[in-house]
Design an enzyme around this catalytic site. Sequence first.
Site, PDB file in Angstrom:
ATOM      1  N   CYS A   3       0.934  -1.362   0.064  1.00  0.00           N
ATOM      2  CA  CYS A   3       0.176  -0.064   0.226  1.00  0.00           C
ATOM      3  C   CYS A   3       0.938   1.171  -0.034  1.00  0.00           C
ATOM      4  O   CYS A   3       0.941   2.045   1.079  1.00  0.00           O
ATOM      5  CB  CYS A   3      -0.948   0.107   1.030  1.00  0.00           C
ATOM      6  SG  CYS A   3      -2.347   1.283   0.643  1.00  0.00           S
ATOM      7  N   CYS A  34      -5.499   2.179  -4.729  1.00  0.00           N
ATOM      8  CA  CYS A  34      -4.870   2.838  -3.495  1.00  0.00           C
ATOM      9  C   CYS A  34      -6.071   4.056  -3.245  1.00  0.00           C
ATOM     10  O   CYS A  34      -6.195   5.015  -3.771  1.00  0.00           O
ATOM     11  CB  CYS A  34      -3.663   3.446  -3.732  1.00  0.00           C
ATOM     12  SG  CYS A  34      -3.046   4.131  -2.105  1.00  0.00           S
TER      13      CYS A  34
END
Length: 522
Positions: free
Chosen positions: A273, A451
């Site tokens: 991430c 994201c």
Amino acid sequence: MYRSLRVCINDDVSSSNTVHECGLPVTSLLILLFVSSTYPVLQRRQMESHTVDDEQSKEGITQQPPGNRKYRNGRFKEELSRHRMAAFGRLKQCLPTGSTICSLHTSSRVTAKQHYKMLVLGGGTGGITMSARMKRLMGAENVAVVEPSEVHYYQPIWTLVGAGAKNLAPSGRPTANIMPSGVKWVKSKVQEINPDSNTVRTEDGSEITYEYLIVALGLQLHFEKIKGLPEGFEHPNIGSNYSVETVEKTWKALQNFKGGNAVFTYPNTLIKCGGAPQKIMYLTDAFLRKTGKRANANIIYYTSLPVIFAVKKYADSLWEIVKQRDIQVNLRHHLIEVQADKQEAVFQNLDNPEETKTIEYGMLHVTPPMGPNMVIKGGPLADEVGWLDLDKDTLQHKSFPNVFGIGDCTNLPTAKTGAAVAAQSAVLHRTISKVLKKEKPDMKYDGYTSCPFVTSYNTVMLAEYDYDLQPVETFPINQAKERRLMYYMKADVMPHLYWHGLLRGLWGGPGPARKLLHLGMK
Ligand code: FAD
Ligand code: UQ1
């Protein structure tokens, strides 16, 4: 409803609509998304389905601890807290664990010799998702998962836990509760994989043989590669959203912040991430504004990368946001040392390694260096760096055709996220079903990853893109804008999609929904 749906979709933050106005239609939209995306799975499920159905296997050969539903409430909270204490103990000893590894259980239930048609290594996001899908494909009794941890965490919510917007406890559920019923849970740690003899050895010395193997071991955090860590976490005003042991320290640091430098880091390695190091920075900015402390703060971002984000469309928006919020960005710098007793952080200039600078901080958020799982690195399944060496289209191993992989442990050249795992799971399911029939895999993974950039306590910019770093957006609106709708999705909808869709093998990413929302044009 359609009128308010239109209102919601136009919900960039300049609009005056509140999140509440959006609730019902947004929920409808998301239910529609989920149904459209899971419909192909449910159809396939009927075609592939094995005779063992869920209820039967629950009452039949389930190998999970008895009474696991009861475990959910009070007892689980105690267990979670014990798990966290033990985990912090291990972090202090500097063991190179991932974020969720627990070695408390050297399972006595593991028998000396075992064989499974499908063996899954790792019971995190990718491992549980694939075991649910494999149960559907070949029957629960043919599937086993090796996972040492008693608790499974929904890591993406830690961004909001670190900012005080969510509690930590609901991010964890007992592994026993999310393990597909009837699937064998081997509660131990993989120590060695030998793909020449189709054998896996676990920490307690047992050997498990397999016909097919799915590797889903995640990646490892390396706080110990920064001088002064992890022991520095015992001091105040330092935290990290990347680990269950340190995420609540971020929130403490944020609340304690009196003024000075609030410093955020991005390390010199691949990470999971890639947006998370910035998300907590934008939340900090919002929190300090809300509490009237922003005027006394310098918010500073140090990143080893030469860009703020790899995809130009979203990078352009992020540059606007940092400018607007008076956030200082230093590219090509990385954290090499923390002197937590003095509240000082040392950074190296990657373009001129001789040059280091020491910064005093009022608050420090550390994103640790990360790397391949040691069980894979250096072994026969690894590429030259240590990641699982997969065909990027089919997710089949490049040298061992009965070995497959998913998620953060792989060398797939895309960003490591849960959203990527979702899209990969649909492709891998298809690849394996073809291989079982001795046919050629025919579905290709396009590198889809996503994201959700949390940019405040009620806005998100949802980045979605592929292997070529080209935006692949689900919604027919400009996703480079910060939107309330997307925050609602990240904070309130995604957790449900994770626990009830992804982990049950019913959510293979938003591909089908994207087609529908773009009227078949994408
Ligand atoms: P994991 O879920 O980490 O699972 C790996 C499993 O392997 C673990 O259960 C571990 O215990 C087990 N394991 C490790 N070693 C062994 C061993 N030797 N033997 C047996 N088992 C072992 N993704 C998004 O899509 N959206 C987001 O907004 C988002 N935000 C994030 C924010 C944060 C702060 C973090 C930390 C992550 C975020 N992610 C997000 C990333 C996402 O959580 C991961 O990419 C995803 O969980 C990867 O799944 P995985 O199965 O590959 O690894
Ligand atoms: C997603 O599928 C997913 O996995 C469940 C995430 O992880 C938590 C995500 O953060 C995102 C953004 C997706 C993609 C889903 C949609 C509806 C765009």
